[in-house]
Design an enzyme around this catalytic site. Structure first.
Site, PDB file in Angstrom:
ATOM      1  N   CYS A   2      16.325  12.187 -14.056  1.00  0.00           N
ATOM      2  CA  CYS A   2      16.869  10.885 -13.688  1.00  0.00           C
ATOM      3  C   CYS A   2      17.507  10.185 -14.899  1.00  0.00           C
ATOM      4  CB  CYS A   2      15.842   9.948 -13.093  1.00  0.00           C
ATOM      5  SG  CYS A   2      15.140  10.536 -11.566  1.00  0.00           S
ATOM      6  N   ARG A  27      20.212  16.010 -18.420  1.00  0.00           N
ATOM      7  CA  ARG A  27      18.791  15.805 -18.157  1.00  0.00           C
ATOM      8  C   ARG A  27      18.335  16.475 -16.861  1.00  0.00           C
ATOM      9  NH1 ARG A  27      16.856  11.291 -21.071  1.00  0.00           N
ATOM     10  NH2 ARG A  27      15.290  10.931 -19.501  1.00  0.00           N
ATOM     11  N   TRP A  77      16.729  12.888  -9.865  1.00  0.00           N
ATOM     12  CA  TRP A  77      16.033  14.176  -9.725  1.00  0.00           C
ATOM     13  C   TRP A  77      14.932  13.924  -8.703  1.00  0.00           C
ATOM     14  CZ3 TRP A  77      11.158  16.380 -10.713  1.00  0.00           C
ATOM     15  CH2 TRP A  77      11.141  17.777 -10.840  1.00  0.00           C
ATOM     16  N   ASN A 103      14.039   4.889 -12.539  1.00  0.00           N
ATOM     17  CA  ASN A 103      13.467   6.159 -13.007  1.00  0.00           C
ATOM     18  C   ASN A 103      11.959   6.006 -12.961  1.00  0.00           C
ATOM     19  OD1 ASN A 103      16.017   6.958 -13.661  1.00  0.00           O
ATOM     20  ND2 ASN A 103      15.709   6.977 -15.877  1.00  0.00           N
ATOM     21  N   GLY A 104      11.258   7.062 -12.538  1.00  0.00           N
ATOM     22  CA  GLY A 104       9.800   7.005 -12.524  1.00  0.00           C
ATOM     23  C   GLY A 104       9.256   7.125 -11.115  1.00  0.00           C
ATOM     24  N   GLU A 484       8.313  32.756 -25.240  1.00  0.00           N
ATOM     25  CA  GLU A 484       9.518  31.917 -25.333  1.00  0.00           C
ATOM     26  C   GLU A 484      10.752  32.715 -24.885  1.00  0.00           C
ATOM     27  OE1 GLU A 484      10.043  28.938 -25.425  1.00  0.00           O
ATOM     28  OE2 GLU A 484      12.087  28.698 -26.132  1.00  0.00           O
ATOM     29  N   LYS A 488      13.025  31.498 -21.784  1.00  0.00           N
ATOM     30  CA  LYS A 488      14.478  31.247 -21.886  1.00  0.00           C
ATOM     31  C   LYS A 488      15.208  32.031 -20.810  1.00  0.00           C
ATOM     32  CE  LYS A 488      14.701  28.388 -23.658  1.00  0.00           C
ATOM     33  NZ  LYS A 488      13.641  27.682 -24.253  1.00  0.00           N
ATOM     34  N   GLU A 491      14.552  30.643 -17.250  1.00  0.00           N
ATOM     35  CA  GLU A 491      15.127  29.300 -17.057  1.00  0.00           C
ATOM     36  C   GLU A 491      16.608  29.345 -16.712  1.00  0.00           C
ATOM     37  OE1 GLU A 491      14.037  27.247 -20.840  1.00  0.00           O
ATOM     38  OE2 GLU A 491      13.453  25.637 -19.494  1.00  0.00           O
ATOM     39  N   HIS A 507      -4.027  46.682 -19.179  1.00  0.00           N
ATOM     40  CA  HIS A 507      -5.093  46.088 -18.356  1.00  0.00           C
ATOM     41  C   HIS A 507      -4.543  45.532 -17.049  1.00  0.00           C
ATOM     42  CE1 HIS A 507      -7.993  46.665 -21.533  1.00  0.00           C
ATOM     43  NE2 HIS A 507      -7.099  46.171 -22.383  1.00  0.00           N
ATOM     44  N   LYS A 606      15.717  17.870 -18.373  1.00  0.00           N
ATOM     45  CA  LYS A 606      15.574  17.921 -19.829  1.00  0.00           C
ATOM     46  C   LYS A 606      14.291  17.257 -20.295  1.00  0.00           C
ATOM     47  CE  LYS A 606      16.859  19.011 -23.946  1.00  0.00           C
ATOM     48  NZ  LYS A 606      16.638  20.408 -24.326  1.00  0.00           N
TER      49      LYS A 606
HETATM   50  C1  AGP Z   1      12.464  24.348 -22.504  1.00  0.00           C
HETATM   51  O1  AGP Z   1      13.543  25.210 -22.465  1.00  0.00           O
HETATM   52  C2  AGP Z   1      12.191  23.654 -21.252  1.00  0.00           C
HETATM   53  N1  AGP Z   1      13.304  22.994 -20.710  1.00  0.00           N
HETATM   54  C3  AGP Z   1      10.861  22.974 -21.096  1.00  0.00           C
HETATM   55  O2  AGP Z   1       9.895  23.985 -21.048  1.00  0.00           O
HETATM   56  C4  AGP Z   1      10.430  21.939 -22.152  1.00  0.00           C
HETATM   57  O3  AGP Z   1      10.172  22.579 -23.366  1.00  0.00           O
HETATM   58  C5  AGP Z   1       9.185  21.182 -21.651  1.00  0.00           C
HETATM   59  O4  AGP Z   1       9.496  20.499 -20.469  1.00  0.00           O
HETATM   60  C6  AGP Z   1       8.635  20.229 -22.678  1.00  0.00           C
HETATM   61  O5  AGP Z   1       9.545  19.237 -23.011  1.00  0.00           O
HETATM   62  P1  AGP Z   1       9.348  18.328 -24.297  1.00  0.00           P
HETATM   63  O6  AGP Z   1       9.406  19.242 -25.482  1.00  0.00           O
HETATM   64  O7  AGP Z   1      10.486  17.367 -24.258  1.00  0.00           O
HETATM   65  O8  AGP Z   1       8.016  17.683 -24.183  1.00  0.00           O
END
Ligand code: AGP
Length: 611
Positions: A2, A27, A77, A103-104, A484, A488, A491, A507, A606
Site C-alpha cells: 500500500c 512496494r 495491496w 494504509n494498515g 537466499e 530469490k 520470488e 534424510h 516491498k
Molecule cells: C526479500 O527479497 C523479500 N522481498 C522479503 O523476504 C523481505 O526480505 C522481508 O519481507 C523482510 O523485509 P524487511 O527486511 O524490510 O523487514
C-alpha cells in the site's frame, strides 16, 4: 505494501499524485485510485490491477481532473476484500463529501461498521477502510471541523493506520494522521505534500516532517498544523531528506533488480567507510552503545527478522558465535511474537529489516524491549519506525532499494554483521581478525569480477529456465546462502525452489531427485568442502542435474557437474558475501528469460506492514 500520496497547492494535483504513486509502485499493490476536488465536488477515480489502468482512465478525463489543485492517491495491496474497483481506495461516505485513503488494518472495523450501519451508513466495499470514511463524515457532521472529525474518529479506531482525508467543503485542506504505519509530510513553497514513503516526495522537496504515532497534521498550501490526539499543539521537527532522485532511476539497466545487484561493490565500500579504516585499527561503530561491561553480562543474543533479512541474521549468528563465543538464536519475527521467549535485560535483541517497517519484526522488538533487553536495529531506513525503537542502531546505507526482491540491502546487512561481530570481538579483547578485515576491504573488487563475468550464469539460466523445481544445497555458513538463492529464485521466477543443508539431503529430500531436478551445490573451499562434494556425488548418483557454485579450480569437478559457476577465491568465513551474487544473477536471468515482472513480482510487497 500500500502507498499514499497527498498534495495541496497550486499545481495540477493529478500529475503529482500519479507521479508519486508510480514511485511507490515497487512496494507491491493490486489496485489504485485518486480523489480530487473538481469544481467544488469530490470525485473518485479508481482501477483494479496495474497503475497504468488508472492512468488510462485519468487520460480520458484529463481536462476535468487536472483542474484540481488538491488530491489524495493510493495503491492498495488487498487485505480485506478482493482487489476490485469497489475495494480500491479512496473510499467515501454516503454523501460523497469525504474521501479517505488508508494504509494498515482497522482491527475493530466490524464493530464500527455495525454501529455506523445502524446510523444509516451504506457500505459499498468489503474494506475496513470504508468505516473510516463514514466515521469521519459522522464526526464532521457534529463538529464542522475536519481536523477535529479525524481526531475524534481516531479515538474510536483500533489497529494500524496511516490516513489522509479530504472534504468537499474544504478544497484547500488535507488532514493526515498515523498509528503504527509510516507517514511523512513534504514542505514546499505555497504547496505541501504527504506520503507514506519518501520516494513519492523526493523529486519535489527535501524538507520533510515525519509524523509520529497519534499525531494529526492539517495541511493547506501555506500552512501546516500539528496536534496530538488530545488536541495539544505540537512543535514541528523539520528534517532534510537523505535520498537522491537519481536512486530512483534505472540508470540504463533493464530492471531495478539488475541495477541494484550491480551497486553491491559500492554498497560494501559505503558500509565499510569510516567503520573499517585499516586492518590494524579497531572497527568503529559509534551508533552501537554496547560497552565491555554490557557485553560481559550478556547471556544471549536473539536476532529477529523476516525473509531475506532473516538469512542475513543466520550468517550473523554464525560469525558472532564464532568470533565472540556468545550464544545466538535466530528466529523469524512472526514466530518469536507468539511464544514465551526467554528474554531479559541481559539479552541483546537484534532486529534486522531493510524497510524498518515490517510489522512482525516491529512487534518482536517491542516485546523484547518491554522485558528490558537492549535493542539493536540493523536497517536500511534510519528514519523508520523500527529505528525509533533502537537503543543502538546500525544504518546499513544501501541507498533506496526499489526492486521487491532484496539484493543490495542483503549485502549491506551481511557486511554490517561482519562489522558488528568484529566490533564485539574487539570490545571483548579478541584481536585476531586482521585477515578478515583485509578480505572485507578487497571484497568489492571480487564482486566486481563476478559482475564482469556473467556469461556462465546467463548460460546456466537459459539451460535451467524450463525446470519446475530447484534445489540449493550448502553446509555451514553458506546454508543461509542456499536459502537466499532459493528465495530469490521463487520470488521472481515462481519456480519452486528450496534450500537444504547438504547433510539433510539423504534424510528425505533425496527422494525427489531424478533427471529433471537441478541441484545447485554451493561448494566453497574450507571445512565442509569435501562433505558437500560427497553430498553432491550422492545427488548425482540419483541422476539429478548438478550445478556447482565454487571458488575451486579443481578440474575433477567437470565430471560431476553439468554446469560450473566459478567465482574468485575467498575465505570460507566471508564467502556468503560473494557466493550470493551469482545466485541473485541466476534468479534474475531465469526470471527475465521467462518474461516475468522482475521488479514487481506477483503477490509480494516491498515492506510487509501487516502481521
Ligand atoms: C526479500 O527479497 C523479500 N522481498 C522479503 O523476504 C523481505 O526480505 C522481508 O519481507 C523482510 O523485509 P524487511 O527486511 O524490510 O523487514
Amino acid at each position: 505494501m500500500c502507498g499514499i500520496v497527498g498534495y495541496v497547492g497550486n499545481k495540477k494535483a493529478v500529475d503529482i499524485l500519479l507521479e508519486g504513486l508510480t514511485s511507490l509502485e515497487y512496494r507491491g499493490y493490486d489496485s489504485s485510485g485518486i480523489a480530487v476536488n473538481i469544481d467544488g465536488k469530490v470525485e473518485l477515480f479508481k482501477a483494479a490491477g496495474k497503475l497504468q489502468n488508472l492512468k488510462n482512465i485519468v487520460e480520458k478525463n484529463y481536462t476535468e481532473i487536472s483542474k484540481s489543485t488538491i488530491g489524495i492517491g493510493h495503491i492498495r495491496w488487498a487485505t480485506h476484500g478482493a482487489p476490485t474497483i469497489e475495494n480500491a481506495h479512496p473510499h467515501s461516505c454516503n454523501c460523497g463529501k469525504v474521501a479517505v485513503v488508508h494504509n494498515g488494518i482497522i482491527e475493530n472495523f466490524k464493530e464500527l461498521k455495525e454501529k455506523l450501519e445502524k446510523r444509516g451508513c451504506t457500505f459499498r466495499s468489503q474494506t475496513d477502510t470504508e468505516t473510516i470514511a463514514h466515521l469521519v463524515a459522522t464526526k464532521f457532521g457534529e463538529t464542522h471541523d475536519l481536523t477535529e472529525a479525524v481526531r475524534l474518529a481516531t479515538r474510536e479506531i483500533e489497529g494500524a493506520y496511516a490516513l489522509c482525508v479530504i472534504h468537499q467543503d474544504l478544497p484547500h485542506t488535507i488532514v493526515a494522521t498515523r498509528r503504527n504505519a509510516p507517514l511523512v509530510v513534504g514542505l514546499g513553497d505555497g504547496e505541501n505534500y504527504v506520503a507514506s514513503d519518501v520516494p513519492a516526495l523526493i523529486q519535489y522537496t527535501k524538507k520533510a516532517m515525519y509524523l509520529e504515532d497519534n499525531q494529526i497534521v492539517t495541511l493547506t498550501p501555506d500552512s501546516i498544523q500539528l496536534i496530538d490526539i488530545d488536541n495539544k499543539p505540537l512543535e514541528q521537527k523539520i528534517e532534510t531528506l537523505p535520498w537522491e532522485p537519481v536512486a530512483l532511476s534505472k540508470m540504463g539497466y533493464k530492471h531495478f533488480m539488475l541495477k541494484e545487484i550491480h551497486e553491491q561493490p559500492d554498497v560494501v565500500r559505503n558500509v565499510l567507510s569510516g567503520k573499517l579504516r585499516a586492518i590494524d585499527e579497531n572497527v568503529i561503530l559509534k551508533e552501537v552503545t554496547l560497552d565491555r561491561e554490557t557485553l560481559k553480562n550478556l547471556n544471549r543474543i536473539q536476532i529477529v527478522a523476516c525473509g531475506t533479512s532473516l538469512h542475513a541474521a543466520m550468517v550473523g549468528k554464525y560469525i558472532i558465535e564464532d568470533f565472540c563465543g556468545i550464544s545466538v538464536d535466530v528466529e523469524p519475527s512472526s514466530e518469536y511474537i507468539y511464544r514465551k521467549t526467554i528474554t531479559d535485560k541481559n539479552t541483546l535483541v537484534i532486529g534486522v529489516s531493510q524497510s524498518g517497517e515490517t510489522a512482525d519484526t516491529i512487534t518482536a522488538v517491542r516485546q523484547a524491549k518491554s522485558k528490558g533487553s537492549h535493542i539493536l536495529i540493523v536497517t536500511n531506513r534510519p528514519d523508520s519506525t523500527m529505528a525509533r525503537e533502537a537503543d543502538s542502531l546500525i544504518p546499513v546505507n544501501a541507498g533506496i532499494e526499489v526492486s521487491v526482491a532484496a539484493t543490495k540491502s542483503y549485502m549491506a546487512q551481511l557486511i554490517s554483521f561482519y562489522l558488528l561481530a568484529i566490533y564485539m570481538a574487539e570490545v571483548k579483547g579478541i584481536n585476531n581478525l586482521k585477515d578478515l578485515k583485509h578480505e572485507l576491504i578487497i571484497l568489492p573488487q571480487k564482486i566486481e569480477k563476478v559482475l564482469a563475468h556473467k556469461e556462465e550464469i546467463q548460460k546456466c539460466a537459459r539451460k535451467f529456465s524450463g525446470s519446475k523445481d530447484f534445489i540449493f544445497i550448502a553446509r555451514g555458513i553458506n546454508f543461509p546462502t542456499a536459502l537466499e538463492g532459493a528465495l530469490k529464485l521463487k520470488e521472481i521466477s515462481y519456480i519452486n525452489a528450496t534450500g537444504y543443508t547438504a547433510g539433510e539431503l539423504k534424510h528425505g529430500p533425496i527422494a525427489m531427485l531424478d533427471e529433471s531436478m537441478p541441484v545447485l551445490s554451493i561448494l566453497m573451499k574450507g571445512k565442509v568442502y569435501d562433505k558437500i562434494l560427497s553430498n553432491s556425488e550422492e545427488a548425482k548418483a540419483r541422476n539429478a542435474r548438478m550445478i556447482a557454485l565454487t571458488d575451486s579450480d579443481d578440474e575433477k569437478l567437470n565430471e560431476l557437474f553439468e554446469s560450473i559457476i566459478r567465482i574468485p577465491e575467498i575465505s570460507e568465513i566471508l564467502s556468503p558475501a560473494l557466493a550470493v551474487v551469482p545466485l541473485q544473477l541466476l534468479a534474475y536471468y531465469i526470471a527475465e528469460f521467462l518474461g516475468k515482472d522482475v521488479d514487481q513480482p506477483r503477490n509480494l510487497a516491498k515492506s510487509v506492514t501487516v502481521e
